[in-house]
Write an enzyme that holds these catalytic residues in place. Structure first.
Site, PDB file in Angstrom:
ATOM      1  N   VAL A   1     -18.226 -77.548 -13.194  1.00  5.57           N
ATOM      2  CA  VAL A   1     -17.232 -77.347 -14.258  1.00  5.57           C
ATOM      3  C   VAL A   1     -16.949 -75.862 -14.444  1.00  5.57           C
ATOM      4  O   VAL A   1     -15.802 -75.458 -14.664  1.00  5.57           O
ATOM      5  CB  VAL A   1     -17.706 -77.980 -15.575  1.00  5.57           C
ATOM      6  CG1 VAL A   1     -16.696 -77.726 -16.695  1.00  5.57           C
ATOM      7  CG2 VAL A   1     -17.927 -79.479 -15.405  1.00  5.57           C
ATOM      8  N   ARG A  30     -15.792 -63.033 -18.412  1.00 13.04           N
ATOM      9  CA  ARG A  30     -16.976 -62.458 -17.769  1.00 13.04           C
ATOM     10  C   ARG A  30     -17.886 -63.605 -17.349  1.00 13.04           C
ATOM     11  O   ARG A  30     -18.535 -64.232 -18.193  1.00 13.04           O
ATOM     12  CB  ARG A  30     -17.694 -61.519 -18.739  1.00 13.04           C
ATOM     13  CG  ARG A  30     -18.916 -60.815 -18.152  1.00 13.04           C
ATOM     14  CD  ARG A  30     -19.448 -59.804 -19.157  1.00 13.04           C
ATOM     15  NE  ARG A  30     -18.472 -58.755 -19.394  1.00 13.04           N
ATOM     16  CZ  ARG A  30     -18.411 -58.019 -20.506  1.00 13.04           C
ATOM     17  NH1 ARG A  30     -19.266 -58.249 -21.499  1.00 13.04           N
ATOM     18  NH2 ARG A  30     -17.502 -57.074 -20.639  1.00 13.04           N
ATOM     19  N   ALA A  69     -23.921 -73.557 -19.137  1.00 15.14           N
ATOM     20  CA  ALA A  69     -25.245 -73.602 -18.516  1.00 15.14           C
ATOM     21  C   ALA A  69     -26.156 -74.555 -19.274  1.00 15.14           C
ATOM     22  O   ALA A  69     -26.187 -74.555 -20.503  1.00 15.14           O
ATOM     23  CB  ALA A  69     -25.855 -72.207 -18.486  1.00 15.14           C
ATOM     24  N   ALA A  70     -26.887 -75.378 -18.535  1.00 16.39           N
ATOM     25  CA  ALA A  70     -27.771 -76.363 -19.166  1.00 16.39           C
ATOM     26  C   ALA A  70     -28.742 -76.907 -18.137  1.00 16.39           C
ATOM     27  O   ALA A  70     -28.529 -76.787 -16.925  1.00 16.39           O
ATOM     28  CB  ALA A  70     -26.955 -77.514 -19.757  1.00 16.39           C
ATOM     29  N   SER A  72     -22.344 -83.588 -24.204  1.00 18.66           N
ATOM     30  CA  SER A  72     -22.236 -84.793 -23.370  1.00 18.66           C
ATOM     31  C   SER A  72     -21.919 -85.996 -24.232  1.00 18.66           C
ATOM     32  O   SER A  72     -22.397 -86.090 -25.380  1.00 18.66           O
ATOM     33  CB  SER A  72     -23.558 -85.024 -22.627  1.00 18.66           C
ATOM     34  OG  SER A  72     -23.569 -86.311 -22.017  1.00 18.66           O
ATOM     35  N   TYR A  86     -32.433 -85.877 -22.039  1.00 17.49           N
ATOM     36  CA  TYR A  86     -31.281 -84.981 -21.898  1.00 17.49           C
ATOM     37  C   TYR A  86     -30.332 -85.129 -23.086  1.00 17.49           C
ATOM     38  O   TYR A  86     -29.920 -84.135 -23.701  1.00 17.49           O
ATOM     39  CB  TYR A  86     -30.551 -85.298 -20.597  1.00 17.49           C
ATOM     40  CG  TYR A  86     -29.195 -84.634 -20.472  1.00 17.49           C
ATOM     41  CD1 TYR A  86     -29.088 -83.265 -20.272  1.00 17.49           C
ATOM     42  CD2 TYR A  86     -28.022 -85.390 -20.553  1.00 17.49           C
ATOM     43  CE1 TYR A  86     -27.844 -82.655 -20.160  1.00 17.49           C
ATOM     44  CE2 TYR A  86     -26.787 -84.799 -20.436  1.00 17.49           C
ATOM     45  CZ  TYR A  86     -26.704 -83.429 -20.237  1.00 17.49           C
ATOM     46  OH  TYR A  86     -25.462 -82.830 -20.140  1.00 17.49           O
ATOM     47  N   LYS A  95     -29.234 -82.397 -26.132  1.00 17.11           N
ATOM     48  CA  LYS A  95     -27.859 -82.016 -26.448  1.00 17.11           C
ATOM     49  C   LYS A  95     -27.535 -82.283 -27.923  1.00 17.11           C
ATOM     50  O   LYS A  95     -26.865 -81.484 -28.586  1.00 17.11           O
ATOM     51  CB  LYS A  95     -26.886 -82.775 -25.540  1.00 17.11           C
ATOM     52  CG  LYS A  95     -26.842 -82.276 -24.110  1.00 17.11           C
ATOM     53  CD  LYS A  95     -26.223 -80.892 -24.020  1.00 17.11           C
ATOM     54  CE  LYS A  95     -25.908 -80.478 -22.606  1.00 17.11           C
ATOM     55  NZ  LYS A  95     -25.255 -79.157 -22.514  1.00 17.11           N
ATOM     56  N   GLY A  98     -13.593 -99.094   4.007  1.00 21.86           N
ATOM     57  CA  GLY A  98     -12.974-100.383   4.280  1.00 21.86           C
ATOM     58  C   GLY A  98     -13.861-101.564   3.958  1.00 21.86           C
ATOM     59  O   GLY A  98     -13.425-102.715   4.019  1.00 21.86           O
TER      60      GLY A  98
END
Length: 317
Positions: free
Chosen positions: A11, A27, A63-64, A108, A134, A138, A183
């Site tokens: 990302v 930056r 960043a994570a 998330s 996780y 968050k 296929g």
């Protein structure tokens, strides 16, 4: 000037590209040395950000820690918390002390939960219901940032994306794309679940919008391509965009779930078989934002890039 952490990630690269296209000074920083970034090393609660915060007005924090590096991590919550909560809050505090205006945190959709009931998409103001280490990290980071913003006046903007895809995508989405292009038929013909996705370009566009839009403070936004697909329809589209018919065998969902349990792949099949829809009404109303790419356009771009990479001399060797 905007500081972008995690600038070399999937990302992060797209966010930097979008900033550059819009003529916005930025930056980029990363964990490891990179020709186009400032290397900061491992992000911890003790990292000194003062040098890179000079002259900056906004941070886009990408960043994570997203994976447990050891399969049998003794304390997964602690491992995620040290980076996603403690180190994030350290950066936000230093940003406030340096006089920055805004802090955009990429969270998330897992903060909302792992699945939605039919006809009841996740919304930005839903009560958090994280289920794994996780997602808990968050959610904790969000709460700490919002509290800091309320106290200090630092403008906190949180974005919760669902599955992100696009050129360079890897892991399960790439496997599904390659499967569809082979296929061979899928086994998802009986799957009527609906899931929201977001193309990396759409996500980057929203992230930059959130960083530059006036008058935002302590806001949470959800994001998607604005069109939800069943796993069956996703496979069919991926196949047809690669010139294949896109067959889907109608295996019962219960059979697929049982097979996944036997193979210890429940978490993977849950993402393929369960609903996860998001409501982006708040995002469109407050920010005036709409996805720049449709799902079809996003999938085509992803396939084209993967095909181009696969046909390059470097890949043929």
């Amino acid at each position: 000037m905007i500081l972008v952490t995690g600038a070399t990630g999937f990302v992060g690269r797209e966010v930097c590209r979008t900033l550059q296209q819009r003529g916005i000074a930025f930056r980029p920083v990363s964990r490891r040395p990179h020709p186009d970034c400032i290397a900061m090393g491992e992000m911890t609660a003790q990292t000194d950000w003062s040098a890179v915060l000079s002259g900056v007005t906004c941070v886009i924090h990408l960043a994570a820690r997203v994976h447990v590096m050891q399969e049998h991590e003794a304390d997964p919550d602690g491992a995620f918390r040290r980076v996603n909560v403690d180190a994030t809050l350290n950066l936000a505090r230093q940003a406030h002390e340096a006089g920055l205006r805004r802090f955009v945190f990429i969270s998330s959709i897992k903060v909302n939960g792992e699945a939605t009931d039919e006809g009841r998409p996740f919304r930005a103001d839903d009560r958090p219901a994280p289920e794994d280490a996780y997602a808990r990290s968050k959610a904790e980071a969000e709460a700490a940032l919002l509290e800091l913003g309320a106290r200090s006046g630092l403008e906190i903007v949180i974005i919760r994306p669902p599955l992100v895809y696009g050129p360079g995508v890897r892991a399960n989405f790439r496997l599904l794309m390659r499967w569809a292009g082979s296929g061979l038929p899928s086994i998802f013909g009986a799957c009527s679940n609906r899931r929201s996705l977001v193309h990396v370009g759409n996500l980057a566009d929203l992230v930059v919008t959130a960083a530059t839009h006036p008058g935002l403070r302590n806001e949470v936004f959800l994001v998607s391509d604005g069109e939800d697909l069943t796993t069956r329809d996703l496979f069919t589209q991926l196949a047809k965009l690669q010139g294949r018919r896109g067959w889907n065998l109608p295996l019962p969902v219960s059979m697929l779930q049982g097979l996944a349990a036997l193979l210890a792949k429940t978490s993977v099949t849950d993402r393929l078989l369960r609903n996860l829809e998001v409501d982006i009404a708040k995002t469109t109303e407050i920010l005036g934002w709409t996805p720049t790419l449709s799902v079809r356009q996003g999938l085509q771009q992803t396939i084209d890039e993967d095909t181009e990479r696969g046909s390059s001399p470097a890949r043929r060797r």
